[in-house]
Each structure stands twice: as structure tokens, then as C-alpha cells.
Design an enzyme around this catalytic site. Structure first.
Site, PDB file in Angstrom:
ATOM      1  N   LYS A   1      -3.126  31.728 -15.588  1.00  9.21           N
ATOM      2  CA  LYS A   1      -4.032  30.932 -16.427  1.00  9.21           C
ATOM      3  C   LYS A   1      -3.249  30.327 -17.581  1.00  9.21           C
ATOM      4  O   LYS A   1      -2.657  31.038 -18.382  1.00  9.21           O
ATOM      5  CB  LYS A   1      -5.175  31.816 -16.948  1.00  9.21           C
ATOM      6  CG  LYS A   1      -6.156  31.075 -17.855  1.00  9.21           C
ATOM      7  CD  LYS A   1      -7.415  31.883 -18.099  1.00  9.21           C
ATOM      8  CE  LYS A   1      -8.379  31.177 -19.045  1.00  9.21           C
ATOM      9  NZ  LYS A   1      -9.640  31.912 -19.219  1.00  9.21           N
TER      10      LYS A   1
ATOM     11  N   ASP B   1     -19.318  34.536 -23.391  1.00 14.52           N
ATOM     12  CA  ASP B   1     -19.357  33.417 -22.448  1.00 14.52           C
ATOM     13  C   ASP B   1     -19.720  33.999 -21.086  1.00 14.52           C
ATOM     14  O   ASP B   1     -19.154  33.655 -20.060  1.00 14.52           O
ATOM     15  CB  ASP B   1     -17.997  32.724 -22.398  1.00 14.52           C
ATOM     16  CG  ASP B   1     -18.085  31.298 -21.852  1.00 14.52           C
ATOM     17  OD1 ASP B   1     -19.218  30.778 -21.698  1.00 14.52           O
ATOM     18  OD2 ASP B   1     -17.021  30.711 -21.565  1.00 14.52           O
TER      19      ASP B   1
HETATM   20  P1  ADP Z   1     -11.995  28.827 -18.559  1.00 13.62           P
HETATM   21  O1  ADP Z   1     -11.753  29.533 -19.837  1.00 13.62           O
HETATM   22  O2  ADP Z   1     -11.331  27.510 -18.557  1.00 13.62           O
HETATM   23  O3  ADP Z   1     -13.446  28.794 -18.172  1.00 13.62           O
HETATM   24  P2  ADP Z   1     -11.652  30.880 -16.497  1.00 13.62           P
HETATM   25  O4  ADP Z   1     -10.851  32.090 -16.826  1.00 13.62           O
HETATM   26  O5  ADP Z   1     -13.127  31.040 -16.491  1.00 13.62           O
HETATM   27  O6  ADP Z   1     -11.197  29.678 -17.437  1.00 13.62           O
HETATM   28  O7  ADP Z   1     -11.167  30.329 -15.083  1.00 13.62           O
HETATM   29  C1  ADP Z   1     -11.644  29.108 -14.544  1.00 13.62           C
HETATM   30  C2  ADP Z   1     -11.874  29.260 -13.046  1.00 13.62           C
HETATM   31  O8  ADP Z   1     -10.660  29.633 -12.382  1.00 13.62           O
HETATM   32  C3  ADP Z   1     -12.857  30.368 -12.705  1.00 13.62           C
HETATM   33  O9  ADP Z   1     -14.168  29.908 -12.702  1.00 13.62           O
HETATM   34  C4  ADP Z   1     -12.404  30.786 -11.323  1.00 13.62           C
HETATM   35  O10 ADP Z   1     -12.926  29.932 -10.329  1.00 13.62           O
HETATM   36  C5  ADP Z   1     -10.906  30.596 -11.368  1.00 13.62           C
HETATM   37  N1  ADP Z   1     -10.204  31.860 -11.715  1.00 13.62           N
HETATM   38  C6  ADP Z   1      -9.905  32.316 -12.948  1.00 13.62           C
HETATM   39  N2  ADP Z   1      -9.273  33.508 -12.905  1.00 13.62           N
HETATM   40  C7  ADP Z   1      -9.150  33.826 -11.597  1.00 13.62           C
HETATM   41  C8  ADP Z   1      -8.569  34.937 -10.880  1.00 13.62           C
HETATM   42  N3  ADP Z   1      -7.988  35.955 -11.518  1.00 13.62           N
HETATM   43  N4  ADP Z   1      -8.637  34.912  -9.533  1.00 13.62           N
HETATM   44  C9  ADP Z   1      -9.213  33.888  -8.870  1.00 13.62           C
HETATM   45  N5  ADP Z   1      -9.761  32.813  -9.483  1.00 13.62           N
HETATM   46  C10 ADP Z   1      -9.745  32.764 -10.823  1.00 13.62           C
HETATM   47 MG    MG Z   2     -14.664  30.313 -17.596  1.00 15.69          MG
END
Ligand code: ADP
Ligand code: MG
Length: 283
Positions: free
Chosen positions: A121, A226
Site C-alpha cells: 500500500k 472508516d
Molecule cells: P484506502 O485508504 O485508499 O481506502 P485501502 O487500504 O482501503 O485503501 O485499500 C484499497 C483497496 O485495495 C481495498 O478496498 C481492497 O480492495 C484492496 N486492498 C487493500 N489491502 C489489501 C490486502 N491486504 N489484500 C488484498 N486487497 C487489498
Molecule cells: Mg479503504
């Protein structure tokens, strides 16, 4: 945003030296004067200028000559520095496809030599307001701008710390693997965000499990802030995993009650819209 990691392969030691020099210069300059970059990078005769041109071509730095001749990192440049550090540490060896895009983050798959796939991320704080800065350039000229590098690094630091602590206390979260700058490496969740799920075998049970998660978090002194169908992942066996923690607050926060109620409300609303629920639970 496109993350073309092929470029990464062609960057040389000197490129990274100069890129790092721009990063260091940004701790006290919004735009780092060319002479400062040169002084920090300490390349032989005039080498810095050639390297800066190359970095500019690959969009790793941005050139600004409105007040003086200078450069700042782009998000891509910052990505490359973080990725390079993590690769050097042996955390992963390649970057794959993008699996998620948020308002303030991009998520990619990364893999180790032996094929273990994880999630990366990259926090992108200020991405939204950056456009605002551009469009209000005149108005902002005399103000110290926020430091997006710092804000994004802080978000990653918070997210990593929460994920680690929650994991230790048995919460269903991805495994926090490592972090660097604005980047967090975690285990890949095999599932989909709840928002994509049209049908559940057992909506009552899932609803109760999610609600008890919010309550158990609060018992541990935390509010997600959130907590919604975008940040709850669910797999084929209907196992849930909660993600996305940089905005979490303590229950002693002065708006704690409001945040807690809002988290509960989001889940209630989503379930009542999409599924028929007869909750036995807490709510
Ligand atoms: P943001 O803060 O931008 O909302 P998130 O952490 O919610 O970021 O991640 C955005 C998207 O990425 C999630 O909705 C999911 O679909 C995907 N995602 C995030 N972390 C993971 C993970 N560890 N494994 C698989 N998909 C992930
Ligand atoms: Mg998110």
C-alpha cells in the site's frame, strides 16, 4: 497512477544518489535548489545536472523554476525510493499488478523470489489537495505548503503500527510485514471488499460478527473511523478481514462517540439495504 517499475531496473547508483539528495533537501525546502541537490549528492563535476535531467524524463522529480531553479520529488520518485529500500532489504523482489485504488492510496501486488505474493500500500496523502494547490497557486504563494511526503509517511507509520498491534491481539487484519517511507507491506487478503458481495450464505451471522468487531475494538480503546463495506474484506468461506487503519482514533478522542456511532451506522445501513438481516446481536 501508473507505476512503471521497468524504469527502476535501469536506474543507476548515481540516479538514486541524486533522488535521495532531492528527498533530503525536501526536509527544509518545498523546492530544492539545484545547488543544494548537488551539494548533498556530491557527484563528480557537474554529474548532478545530467542525472536530474534523466530523473525528470522519467517523472521521478518535478522541475520548478518559478522562483529559482529547483526540483522536488514526485510521488513516483518517492515510490521508487521506498521500493528500492524494501527490495534491498529482501522483503520482496518484484512489483505486479495494481489491485486497489483509494482516494489516498494505491495498492499493488508484490512478490518474493520464491513466489510469495503480498500487498503493497502506497499512501498518497495530499493527492486531492495537491490539485487545489496547483489551481490556487497565486493565493498560496506566500504560505508554507503542507508537506505531503511527511503526511504520507505518517499515515503509513500509523497504519503499520495499528495493523501490527491489532494482529497481536487476535483481530482479523492482514499480517503487517514491513514498511518504508509511505509504503506498507502486508499479507494479501484472498477475498473481496464487502461492497462487491451481492449474496451471503449467512448475512445474520456476518452482520453480528462485524458488529462485535467494532465493539471489541472499542473495548481495546480504539475506533476505526472508516469502518464500512469498502474496508471489510470477505473470502469465499465468509471469513472477514478488516483493513485500512491510518485514521483510527482512541476512545478518549473528544469526538469518539460520534465516530463510533458513524462506524456502526455505516454497517447497519449497508446491511439493511443489501441483505435481509434479523440480528440477534449487540446493535
Ligand atoms: P484506502 O485508504 O485508499 O481506502 P485501502 O487500504 O482501503 O485503501 O485499500 C484499497 C483497496 O485495495 C481495498 O478496498 C481492497 O480492495 C484492496 N486492498 C487493500 N489491502 C489489501 C490486502 N491486504 N489484500 C488484498 N486487497 C487489498
Ligand atoms: Mg479503504
Amino acid at each position: 497512477m501508473k507505476l512503471d517499475v521497468d524504469t527502476l531496473r535501469y536506474l543507476l547508483r548515481e540516479d538514486f544518489k541524486v533522488l535521495t539528495a532531492v528527498e533530503m533537501g525536501m526536509t527544509n525546502h518545498e523546492i530544492v535548489p539545484v545547488e543544494v541537490v548537488d551539494r548533498i549528492a556530491r557527484l563528480k563535476h557537474g554529474g548532478t545536472f545530467k542525472v536530474l535531467k534523466n530523473l525528470l524524463k522519467h517523472k521521478l522529480v518535478h522541475h520548478d523554476s518559478s522562483k529559482y531553479d529547483g526540483y522536488r520529488l514526485t510521488y513516483l520518485g518517492y515510490d521508487f525510493l521506498a521500493i528500492k529500500s524494501l527490495v534491498n532489504r529482501g522483503v520482496f523482489s518484484s512489483v505486479g499488478r495494481q489491485i486497489g485504488v483509494g482516494k489516498e492510496s494505491d495498492i499493488f501486488e508484490v512478490a518474493t523470489e520464491d513466489g510469495n505474493i503480498m500487498a503493497m500500500k502506497l499512501h498518497r496523502l495530499g493527492r486531492v489537495s495537491f490539485r487545489a494547490v496547483k489551481s490556487k497557486r497565486d493565493y498560496l504563494r506566500h504560505r508554507r505548503s503542507y508537506n505531503w511526503l511527511y503526511l504520507s509517511r505518517l499515515a503509513a507509520l500509523k497504519e503499520y503500527a495499528f495493523m501490527k498491534a491489532l494482529g497481536v491481539h487476535g483481530f482479523p487484519v492482514p499480517n503487517a510485514v514491513d514498511r518504508n517511507r509511505h509504503c506498507v507491506i502486508m499479507s494479501l487478503v484472498q477475498g473481496y471488499p464487502l461492497v462487491q458481495v451481492k449474496q451471503l450464505q449467512n448475512p445474520d451471522e456476518i452482520f453480528d460478527r462485524i458488529m462485535s468487531l467494532v465493539v471489541r475494538l472499542a473495548e481495546h480503546g480504539l475506533i476505526h473511523c472508516d469502518f464500512n463495506e469498502f474496508n471489510i474484506m470477505i473470502d469465499d468461506d465468509e471469513k472477514i478481514t478488516m483493513i485500512d487503519f491510518p485514521q483510527m482514533v482512541s476512545v478518549s478522542h473528544r469526538n469518539a462517540q460520534m465516530y463510533f456511532d458513524r462506524d456502526v451506522e455505516c454497517i447497519l445501513k449497508f446491511f439493511s439495504k443489501r441483505f435481509v438481516v434479523n440480528s440477534t446481536g449487540i446493535a
